[in-house]
Design a protein around this motif. Structure first.
Motif, mmCIF file in Angstrom:
data_model
loop_
_atom_site.group_PDB
_atom_site.id
_atom_site.type_symbol
_atom_site.label_atom_id
_atom_site.label_comp_id
_atom_site.label_asym_id
_atom_site.label_seq_id
_atom_site.Cartn_x
_atom_site.Cartn_y
_atom_site.Cartn_z
ATOM 1 N N GLY A 1 4.699 -53.958 1.214
ATOM 2 C CA GLY A 1 5.138 -53.341 0.752
ATOM 3 C C GLY A 1 6.426 -54.534 -0.009
ATOM 4 O O GLY A 1 7.917 -53.773 -0.504
ATOM 5 N N GLY A 2 5.749 -55.489 -0.840
ATOM 6 C CA GLY A 2 6.235 -56.719 -2.052
ATOM 7 C C GLY A 2 6.744 -54.863 -3.088
ATOM 8 O O GLY A 2 6.858 -55.021 -3.766
ATOM 9 N N GLY A 3 5.109 -54.733 -3.167
ATOM 10 C CA GLY A 3 4.939 -53.466 -3.871
ATOM 11 C C GLY A 3 5.527 -52.703 -4.153
ATOM 12 O O GLY A 3 6.023 -51.780 -2.587
ATOM 13 N N SER A 4 5.970 -51.997 -4.605
ATOM 14 C CA SER A 4 7.155 -50.548 -4.717
ATOM 15 C C SER A 4 6.458 -48.802 -4.352
ATOM 16 O O SER A 4 7.198 -48.682 -4.900
ATOM 17 N N SER A 5 5.458 -49.544 -4.824
ATOM 18 C CA SER A 5 4.575 -47.617 -4.556
ATOM 19 C C SER A 5 3.474 -47.821 -3.455
ATOM 20 O O SER A 5 2.425 -48.446 -3.866
#
Ligand code: GUN
Ligand code: ZN
Length: 430
Positions: A322-326
């Motif tokens: 969830g560091g990435g947003s998708s």
């Protein structure tokens, strides 16, 4: 004889790496077919031809939808599913403020099981058929992930995240317990069905040299396993590594000194690299994993896709949830496009699709098994509607070329574009 399945739609297959061989090596069939038996692709070609030669096959006609190998996410954190899109922090504060408290919850097996289910619901809904995940330090979190993947028949990769310093109480192990627990989990899961165990030191700031060496020793005993970690994501992190490892030549050297470099090594982010690091990554056959939505969301920097591909580095593509947003690899391709644009290079849709399939498979050393639409490959497939929203439909309707028809879905598509997903040939919607 077991039942054959014939899927019909637009098909796209890459005969070579488009970064090296050019986009003309992509093979498009406007009315193509994919024949499947026993979970594997047995033939590809013209739909009419395959239908004529295999009249007994059960046919699913997807019309104008695009049949591709399922997307392969080469770096993610399934335990961060419930905290995706947490506001306002850069890496170190983000880890301490949001990530570690959430990962603490995975001491509870029921919670881990619940999040693993949600995670695979979301990734499959987005057309991702193989995920490569960090778990938490809790062995149960690895069991939760692999049990769920196994139930769904997935090819999936994960490992226990190891940390023996600079993390809160309750979220640390030791050099010895990291080795022992990882070994136990590896022996339990690696090679079961389509599951693969990845040796997983989180990153050098949270591992002592002793722990890195212990995991290096484990990897030397199991060189067919991948080893995943993080490298040079943010400047503050790199300065911290310099303080913690004063004798290291650079960040990569902290891993290299422990035997954590070479074929099968997956270095997430790899943004701010020195010339020596780039040369060593290439020489040793290590892989880099580009996490573009994370790199913009946490404010990390712009991955040098153009320079690194010219050097011939092996590069996979990933969400880094969830560091990435998708959870979407379509959104991830769009972010990769935008980041490359900011660096002065427009990535071609063929290059983006290749990165999300064959590129990630190569990074994972799975490119003889998944990520390509060709006979012999596992039939993990995504079927994409190229007109999934009014905005996309009106644009693709005006397309003069295949790539113009596909690019709006890459840039604007989400889970609504995922018309179907097949795991070993079987629809997840059947
Ligand atoms: N570096 C160390 N751990 C993490 C993590 O969980 N996410 C990201 N983006 N970077 C990291
Ligand atoms: Zn990560």
């Amino acid at each position: 004889m077991t039942k054959e399945t014939l899927l019909i739609g637009q098909t796209l297959a890459f005969e070579a790496n488009p970064f090296q061989a050019g986009i003309d090596t992509a093979r498009h069939d406007a009315r193509g077919g994919v024949l499947i038996e026993n979970g594997k692709i047995t033939a590809t070609g013209s739909a009419d031809d395959l239908r004529g030669r295999h009249p007994q096959a059960e046919v699913t006609d997807y019309g104008n939808a695009l049949i591709l190998p399922g997307f392969i996410d080469a770096h993610a954190h399934y335990p961060q599913t419930a905290m995706i899109a947490s506001w306002g922090k850069r890496l170190i504060d983000w880890l301490n403020g949001y990530t570690f408290p959430e990962e603490m919850k995975f001491a509870d097996v029921a919670y881990a099981d619940d999040i693993a289910k949600t995670y695979f619901d979301l990734t499959l809904a987005n057309g991702t058929t193989t995920t490569t995940s960090f778990a938490t330090i809790h062995p149960e979190s690895v069991n939760a992930y692999f049990s769920e993947a196994q139930t769904r028949g997935l090819r999936a990769i994960a490992g226990k995240t190891c940390m023996d310093r600079n993390a809160p109480d309750g979220l640390t192990d030791t050099a010895q317990s990291a080795y022992d627990d990882s070994k136990t989990l590896l022996e339990k899961w690696h090679g079961q069905d389509r599951l693969i165990y990845a040796i997983t030191p989180r990153f050098s700031p949270t591992s002592t040299p002793d722990q890195l060496h212990a995991l290096g020793a484990l990897w030397a005993e199991h060189p067919d396993c991948p080893m995943q970690t993080h490298l040079s994501e943010q400047h503050e992190e790199i300065a911290w590594v310099q303080d913690l490892f004063p004798d290291a030549r650079d960040y990569l050297d902290t891993y290299e000194a422990a035997g954590l470099i070479g074929p099968g090594a997956l270095f997430g982010h790899a943004i701010h690299l020195t010339d020596r690091e780039r040369a060593r990554l290439k020489e040793t056959g290590s892989s880099l994993v580009h996490c573009p939505t994370s790199n913009t969301f946490i404010g990390s920097g712009l991955f040098d896709m153009d320079g690194l591909t010219r050097e011939g580095q092996t590069i996979g593509l990933a969400t880094d949830t969830g560091g990435g947003s998708s959870f979407s690899m379509l959104r991830t391709m769009a972010a990769a496009y935008e980041v490359a644009q900011l660096k002065g290079r427009a990535l071609h849709p063929a290059e983006l699709l290749w990165l999300a399939t064959t590129g990630s498979a190569q990074a994972l050393r799975l490119d003889t098994k998944i990520g390509t639409l060709a006979p012999g490959f596992e039939a993990d497939l995504v079927i994409i509607d190229l007109a999934s929203t009014p905005a996309i439909a009106q644009r693709s309707a005006r397309a003069d070329t295949l790539w113009e028809a596909i690019f709006p879905t890459i840039m604007m598509g989400d889970d609504r574009a995922i018309q179907d997903v097949r795991i070993r040939g079987k629809s997840i919607n059947s």
